[in-house]
Design a protein around this motif. Structure first.
Motif, PDB file in Angstrom:
ATOM      1  N   GLU A  16       0.814  -1.211   0.000  1.00 47.64           N
ATOM      2  CA  GLU A  16       0.000   0.000   0.000  1.00 47.64           C
ATOM      3  C   GLU A  16       0.848   1.261   0.000  1.00 47.64           C
ATOM      4  O   GLU A  16       0.504   2.256  -0.646  1.00 47.64           O
ATOM      5  CB  GLU A  16      -0.939   0.003   1.210  1.00 47.64           C
ATOM      6  CG  GLU A  16      -2.060  -1.023   1.117  1.00 47.64           C
ATOM      7  CD  GLU A  16      -3.046  -0.883   2.264  1.00 47.64           C
ATOM      8  OE1 GLU A  16      -2.912   0.101   3.034  1.00 47.64           O
ATOM      9  OE2 GLU A  16      -3.938  -1.734   2.379  1.00 47.64           O
ATOM     10  N   GLU A  17       1.994   1.227   0.720  1.00 51.33           N
ATOM     11  CA  GLU A  17       2.816   2.432   0.781  1.00 51.33           C
ATOM     12  C   GLU A  17       3.447   2.752  -0.576  1.00 51.33           C
ATOM     13  O   GLU A  17       3.674   3.929  -0.911  1.00 51.33           O
ATOM     14  CB  GLU A  17       3.907   2.295   1.850  1.00 51.33           C
ATOM     15  CG  GLU A  17       4.883   1.134   1.646  1.00 51.33           C
ATOM     16  CD  GLU A  17       4.387  -0.164   2.255  1.00 51.33           C
ATOM     17  OE1 GLU A  17       5.220  -1.078   2.406  1.00 51.33           O
ATOM     18  OE2 GLU A  17       3.187  -0.239   2.605  1.00 51.33           O
ATOM     19  N   VAL A  18       3.730   1.730  -1.372  1.00 48.58           N
ATOM     20  CA  VAL A  18       4.288   1.960  -2.711  1.00 48.58           C
ATOM     21  C   VAL A  18       3.249   2.643  -3.601  1.00 48.58           C
ATOM     22  O   VAL A  18       3.554   3.603  -4.326  1.00 48.58           O
ATOM     23  CB  VAL A  18       4.759   0.633  -3.334  1.00 48.58           C
ATOM     24  CG1 VAL A  18       5.167   0.843  -4.801  1.00 48.58           C
ATOM     25  CG2 VAL A  18       5.910   0.048  -2.543  1.00 48.58           C
ATOM     26  N   ILE A  19       2.016   2.149  -3.553  1.00 42.62           N
ATOM     27  CA  ILE A  19       0.942   2.743  -4.347  1.00 42.62           C
ATOM     28  C   ILE A  19       0.692   4.175  -3.903  1.00 42.62           C
ATOM     29  O   ILE A  19       0.554   5.091  -4.728  1.00 42.62           O
ATOM     30  CB  ILE A  19      -0.337   1.894  -4.228  1.00 42.62           C
ATOM     31  CG1 ILE A  19      -0.092   0.473  -4.764  1.00 42.62           C
ATOM     32  CG2 ILE A  19      -1.491   2.551  -4.966  1.00 42.62           C
ATOM     33  CD1 ILE A  19      -1.261  -0.463  -4.551  1.00 42.62           C
ATOM     34  N   TRP A  20       0.669   4.398  -2.589  1.00 45.56           N
ATOM     35  CA  TRP A  20       0.406   5.738  -2.055  1.00 45.56           C
ATOM     36  C   TRP A  20       1.486   6.718  -2.487  1.00 45.56           C
ATOM     37  O   TRP A  20       1.190   7.833  -2.924  1.00 45.56           O
ATOM     38  CB  TRP A  20       0.335   5.665  -0.526  1.00 45.56           C
ATOM     39  CG  TRP A  20       0.133   7.011   0.114  1.00 45.56           C
ATOM     40  CD1 TRP A  20      -1.052   7.649   0.323  1.00 45.56           C
ATOM     41  CD2 TRP A  20       1.160   7.876   0.616  1.00 45.56           C
ATOM     42  NE1 TRP A  20      -0.830   8.862   0.918  1.00 45.56           N
ATOM     43  CE2 TRP A  20       0.514   9.027   1.110  1.00 45.56           C
ATOM     44  CE3 TRP A  20       2.545   7.796   0.700  1.00 45.56           C
ATOM     45  CZ2 TRP A  20       1.223  10.087   1.679  1.00 45.56           C
ATOM     46  CZ3 TRP A  20       3.251   8.849   1.254  1.00 45.56           C
ATOM     47  CH2 TRP A  20       2.593   9.982   1.743  1.00 45.56           C
ATOM     48  N   TRP A  21       2.727   6.312  -2.404  1.00 43.79           N
ATOM     49  CA  TRP A  21       3.823   7.200  -2.764  1.00 43.79           C
ATOM     50  C   TRP A  21       3.817   7.522  -4.251  1.00 43.79           C
ATOM     51  O   TRP A  21       4.016   8.680  -4.655  1.00 43.79           O
ATOM     52  CB  TRP A  21       5.156   6.570  -2.363  1.00 43.79           C
ATOM     53  CG  TRP A  21       6.358   7.419  -2.700  1.00 43.79           C
ATOM     54  CD1 TRP A  21       7.295   7.182  -3.651  1.00 43.79           C
ATOM     55  CD2 TRP A  21       6.728   8.638  -2.054  1.00 43.79           C
ATOM     56  NE1 TRP A  21       8.234   8.185  -3.657  1.00 43.79           N
ATOM     57  CE2 TRP A  21       7.913   9.097  -2.685  1.00 43.79           C
ATOM     58  CE3 TRP A  21       6.175   9.389  -1.019  1.00 43.79           C
ATOM     59  CZ2 TRP A  21       8.557  10.270  -2.316  1.00 43.79           C
ATOM     60  CZ3 TRP A  21       6.813  10.574  -0.658  1.00 43.79           C
ATOM     61  CH2 TRP A  21       7.986  10.998  -1.295  1.00 43.79           C
ATOM     62  N   GLN A  22       3.547   6.524  -5.079  1.00 40.76           N
ATOM     63  CA  GLN A  22       3.517   6.747  -6.523  1.00 40.76           C
ATOM     64  C   GLN A  22       2.378   7.696  -6.894  1.00 40.76           C
ATOM     65  O   GLN A  22       2.536   8.582  -7.740  1.00 40.76           O
ATOM     66  CB  GLN A  22       3.366   5.413  -7.245  1.00 40.76           C
ATOM     67  CG  GLN A  22       3.456   5.491  -8.762  1.00 40.76           C
ATOM     68  CD  GLN A  22       4.859   5.759  -9.267  1.00 40.76           C
ATOM     69  OE1 GLN A  22       5.811   5.697  -8.496  1.00 40.76           O
ATOM     70  NE2 GLN A  22       4.980   6.085 -10.540  1.00 40.76           N
ATOM     71  N   LYS A  23       1.218   7.520  -6.281  1.00 36.29           N
ATOM     72  CA  LYS A  23       0.095   8.408  -6.568  1.00 36.29           C
ATOM     73  C   LYS A  23       0.354   9.813  -6.064  1.00 36.29           C
ATOM     74  O   LYS A  23      -0.091  10.798  -6.673  1.00 36.29           O
ATOM     75  CB  LYS A  23      -1.191   7.849  -5.939  1.00 36.29           C
ATOM     76  CG  LYS A  23      -1.776   6.664  -6.685  1.00 36.29           C
ATOM     77  CD  LYS A  23      -3.141   6.295  -6.149  1.00 36.29           C
ATOM     78  CE  LYS A  23      -3.817   5.227  -6.980  1.00 36.29           C
ATOM     79  NZ  LYS A  23      -5.170   4.903  -6.519  1.00 36.29           N
ATOM     80  N   LEU A  24       1.068   9.941  -4.945  1.00 36.90           N
ATOM     81  CA  LEU A  24       1.395  11.262  -4.424  1.00 36.90           C
ATOM     82  C   LEU A  24       2.275  12.023  -5.403  1.00 36.90           C
ATOM     83  O   LEU A  24       2.107  13.233  -5.609  1.00 36.90           O
ATOM     84  CB  LEU A  24       2.091  11.137  -3.067  1.00 36.90           C
ATOM     85  CG  LEU A  24       2.536  12.447  -2.406  1.00 36.90           C
ATOM     86  CD1 LEU A  24       1.318  13.275  -2.029  1.00 36.90           C
ATOM     87  CD2 LEU A  24       3.392  12.165  -1.178  1.00 36.90           C
ATOM     88  N   LEU A  25       3.229  11.328  -6.012  1.00 35.95           N
ATOM     89  CA  LEU A  25       4.174  11.982  -6.911  1.00 35.95           C
ATOM     90  C   LEU A  25       3.595  12.236  -8.303  1.00 35.95           C
ATOM     91  O   LEU A  25       3.862  13.277  -8.910  1.00 35.95           O
ATOM     92  CB  LEU A  25       5.438  11.130  -7.048  1.00 35.95           C
ATOM     93  CG  LEU A  25       6.312  10.982  -5.801  1.00 35.95           C
ATOM     94  CD1 LEU A  25       7.505  10.102  -6.100  1.00 35.95           C
ATOM     95  CD2 LEU A  25       6.770  12.348  -5.290  1.00 35.95           C
TER      96      LEU A  25
END
Length: 892
Positions: A549-558
């Motif tokens: 989940e943290e990978v998806i969240w970080w990618q969407k944030l950027l």
């Protein structure tokens, strides 16, 4: 006047205004930089950094205008309200950045109008602060406004071409007279009521109608002009403003009741007179009834709100351009999509502050004209915001008016700045308007309730309804994202690509290598959404599932997009799929092939078919084709089973000790009446040496099974349907026909028809295949699987479990007995069956069978619309020959 000569209070307010303007400039600067970086973020490359540099010109122009206005205010209005200018300037800057992000051409024009509005505001500040010139020449001002508005009836134009023709102008410069007319009407009404209040009109309570006659004439003329222009939004706003000002002047709550009654009557009349009003009301009540027609705009707006969620997709990273007229009527949807619920609430809060401070200006003016003018201007800003935002969030019908300071529109922006100038000129006075205190307080309460309702509606769409709205197939944002993020491949059981994305980031295209599998694989279209496995496996294919989940969240944030999609492997066999599609031809019909031991789905062919590589150019032909080529008949087509029910009826009767395949039967070749037609043996002239259930099964003779149904009874029939899973959809991660609850057939004719598959029960070919597999699988219905595995980010395949487990239908002995009863043609076993569908008596033909192999058997189910049983058998034989199955003699 220098700062040194200001009073302590004035100095404090001056510093507060300066601080707020600095904060506003910082916010706009960060937003502009974020929008500039959004191009690089989308492409995940610094090469996109240079795109959209032009929008940065907004910052120095905005800063220069803020500095100029502040200097003028310090000189001419030192005791001004410190919130009005910063709030209005922040809204304006926010709007210009959003408009430029949507259309640089419109953004540049809006910037030019902003400069004009700034000069107009400066001119208002330079004029006498008591605004007596506005009151003294009110008839001249209003007459000019009415003449300009009337001129549009003759010389009107539309900058975009077409209708309505509400503008005057040429050479790229246009004015919409209804905007300044609204301002002039507010000034006229304020001066009219101020004169009446000066003579104690409110306290003496005269008769309203004679007193208001001149005002009603002027207002009716204005409204009539707007109705002739079909500018119904502005007309609605003016009527509400009249009611508000009349209430403020009279302090009579009955005024609002009368206004409400007239509004209801007027609403009914315009609903009947104007199609546009009828469409907007219908879109408000039920937009889902026509999401691609009359309700397209509001549905796309709601999807835009939902896409923003709580935090937004990021400045410049949303896709609000899918909403028609997003830069004007629906700019609030664009703000919400990119700034989220928090940004939307911030904009609502800015309008709330603007209205509250405007009403405070009214309360602080003893002069009745000034107080009513300030109240009318504040109410106008607030009502515009409530009407347009309320329409966007679907709590009010759409009106087509602009969002003050934010929406694209030069006339609107210039008029808003003039109104702001009036408020600033009237602000900073500390002499309360006693007659207006109570109605002003009540008006403030009303606006507060409106802001709360809007905020709750925003939460509903951006949080609670967001998952449903963003998953809709008409949400084109998902297709657009697939152009920037490489979508995962869909592979067959041998890792042969069936669907893949090719091209460069920002221009990925989806390619389908096996058109014969189009119904199963589906399509991913920017214009028409998703279908098939492209839809059901979309979270994995687009990278929203399968990662931490943290990978998806970080990618969407950027980047506002998920990580690269993951590959999905199917149980489908490309060779078998091609053979099934080729044998089926143009149909209409369907073929299902499964492994009865493992439950793996090996082929799903539906005809007529389509080629997903040419979906856009073929779409109109596909949707207008009466044979429904987009329908996946294997899982979504519901067919009358007819005599395809016979093997399950016989198996259940044998398992219950009611009959066996070798039992003699009566009325072997008798027809069964069905809806005015007759269900007959496959060959009604055939002469049979034995009249047994086995022979009735192989020859598709219905009468013995109708008799068997009566012997079984309704309860046993329903038990058979449930045991073989014919009442539940076969869930294989493909869109399937919903389960339809059927009642137990009554004894007699209803039960006889149900027993031969001519009752309420309708089935899909996949359901029949799953039930038939029990004869090869020792009486157990296998756990069906179409999706085999997903390749995780590390490259390993992670198995997908079946959505349903295996269930036992009959005993192994009964299964073997029924399998032995099927007709053998070499290694191909099977039977044909007929059915009658619909009141017109359309004939359906079935083939139910499979192969004899003990290690890797196949179950094959074929259904043909308007076909004959022998045609279905011929398709099975053609498939067998293509696959090398021996048809010459039984295997040992």
């Amino acid at each position: 006047m220098s700062t040194a000569t200001l009073t302590d209070l004035q100095q404090q307010q001056d510093r507060r205004e300066a601080l707020l303007l600095c904060v506003a400039f910082a916010i706009l600067t960060l937003a502009a930089v974020a929008m500039l970086l959004s191009h690089a973020a989308r492409l995940e490359s610094w090469e996109g950094l240079g795109l959209g540099m032009g929008r940065l010109v907004i910052l120095p122009v905005w800063g220069g205008a803020a500095w100029l206005l502040r200097m003028l205010l310090r000189r001419w209005v030192p005791s001004r309200d410190p919130f009005l200018l910063p709030v209005a300037m922040l809204l304006t800057g926010w709007g210009m950045l959003t408009i430029w992000r949507l259309s640089p051409a419109f953004g540049l024009r809006q910037l030019g109008w902003f400069a004009i509005g700034t000069l107009l505001l400066a001119a208002v500040l330079r004029a006498p602060r008591d605004l007596r010139w506005l009151k003294r020449y009110r008839y001249i001002w209003l007459s000019g406004g009415l003449l300009l508005t009337a001129a549009t009836l003759i010389f009107g134009t539309n900058p975009s071409g077409g209708e309505p023709r509400l503008w005057l102008g040429c050479c790229g410069i246009y004015l919409q007279p209804s905007e300044p007319l609204r301002l002039l009407l507010i000034a006229f009404v304020a001066s009219f009521f101020a004169d009446r209040l000066a003579f104690g009109w409110a306290t003496r309570r005269p008769r309203l109608l004679p007193t208001l006659a001149p005002l009603l004439v002027v207002w009716s003329l204005s409204t009539a002009l707007l109705l002739m222009q079909r500018d119904l939004g502005t007309g609605t706003l003016l009527l509400i403003l009249l009611a508000v000002l009349l209430y403020l002047a009279s302090d009579r709550w009955q005024v609002l009741l009368v206004a409400g009654a007239f509004a209801t009557i007027g609403g009914v009349l315009v609903y009947g007179l104007f199609d546009v009003v009828r469409l907007r009301v219908e879109a408000l009540i039920n937009p889902w009834a026509d999401p691609i027609g009359g309700s397209y705009q509001i549905v796309q707006s709601l999807i835009s709100l939902a896409s923003g969620g709580v935090f937004g997709r990021g400045p410049g990273l949303g896709s609000p351009g899918f909403v028609p007229a997003v830069h004007t009527d629906f700019i609030f949807a664009a703000v919400t999509e990119e700034w989220g619920l928090l940004g939307a609430l911030a904009m609502v809060a800015l309008f709330a502050v603007l209205v509250t401070r405007g009403l405070r200006v009214a309360l602080q003016n003893r002069d009745l004209f000034s107080a009513l003018l300030a109240a009318g201007l504040a109410a106008s800003f607030g009502l515009q915001a409530v009407l347009i935002i309320g329409g966007v969030v679907r709590i009010l019908p759409l009106t087509g008016i602009t969002l003050p300071f934010v929406s694209y529109g030069g006339s609107s922006l210039a008029t808003s700045f003039i109104g702001l100038g009036f408020l600033l000129a009237l602000s900073g006075r500390e002499q309360a308007a006693q007659p207006l205190r109570r109605p002003l307080r009540n008006l403030q309460v009303g606006f507060s309730l409106a802001w709360v309702m809007i905020s709750l509606a925003l939460g509903w769409w951006t949080i609670y309804r967001a998952p449903v709205l963003t998953a809709r197939t008409d949400n084109a944002r998902r297709g657009l994202a697939s152009r920037y993020v490489q979508r995962g491949q869909i592979l067959d059981r041998g890792d042969v690509p069936l669907a893949m994305s090719v091209g460069e980031r920002g221009d990925f295209m989806r390619i389908y290598s096996l058109p014969e599998a189009a119904h199963t694989v589906g399509y991913d279209s920017l214009a028409y959404g998703l279908s098939g496995l492209e839809m059901s496996m979309d979270p994995w294919l687009r990278g929203e599932e399968g990662y931490p989940e943290e990978v998806i969240w970080w990618q969407k944030l950027l980047t506002s997009n998920p990580p690269p999609g993951l590959d999905v492997r199917l149980t489908l066999d490309s060779g078998l799929q091609s053979a099934a599609a080729q044998a089926l031809g143009d149909g209409p019909g369907a073929v299902v092939v499964i492994d009865p031991l493992t439950g793996e789905v090996l082929a799903l062919a539906s005809a007529p078919a389509f080629d997903a590589n040419h979906l856009e150019e073929d779409w109109q032909d596909l949707v207008s084709n009466s044979d429904a080529p987009l329908l996946n008949r294997t899982t979504q087509g519901r067919f009358q089973p007819g005599m395809a029910m016979a093997p399950f009826m016989l198996a259940w009767a044998e398992s219950q000790g009611l009959a066996s395949a070798g039992d003699a039967v009566m009325n072997m070749t008798s027809p069964v009446p069905v809806d005015g037609g007759r269900l007959l043996c496959d060959d009604p002239l055939i002469l049979l040496s034995e009249h047994t259930f086995e022979q009735a099964l192989l020859n598709g003779c219905p009468a013995p099974f109708a008799d068997l149904g009566e012997r079984m009874g309704s309860d046993e029939f329903m038990a058979m349907v449930e045991a073989f899973g014919l009442d539940q959809p076969a869930d294989i991660r493909l869109p399937s026909a919903d389960a339809v609850e059927i009642g137990a057939p009554e004894a007699g004719e209803s039960l006889r028809l149900a027993a031969v598959g001519q009752g309420e029960l309708a089935v899909t070919p996949m359901q029949i295949a799953a039930a038939l597999a029990a004869f090869w699988n020792s009486g157990d219905l296998p756990a069906l699987r179409l999706v085999d595995a997903v390749r995780d980010p590390g490259g390993a395949w992670q198995q997908f479990d079946a959505l349903t487990g295996p269930t036992t239908a009959i005993s192994p002995e009964t299964a073997r007995a029924l399998l032995a009863a099927l007709e053998s043609e070499g290694d191909l076993l099977g039977m044909t069956a007929a059915a009658i569908a619909g009141p017109e008596g359309q004939r359906l033909a079935w083939f139910l069978g499979g192969t004899r192999s003990a290690d890797s058997p196949l179950v094959i189910v074929i259904v043909l619309e308007d076909g004959e049983p022998q045609e279905a058998r011929s398709i099975a034989q053609a498939m067998a020959e293509e696959l090398g199955i021996d048809l010459s003699s039984p295997s040992d």
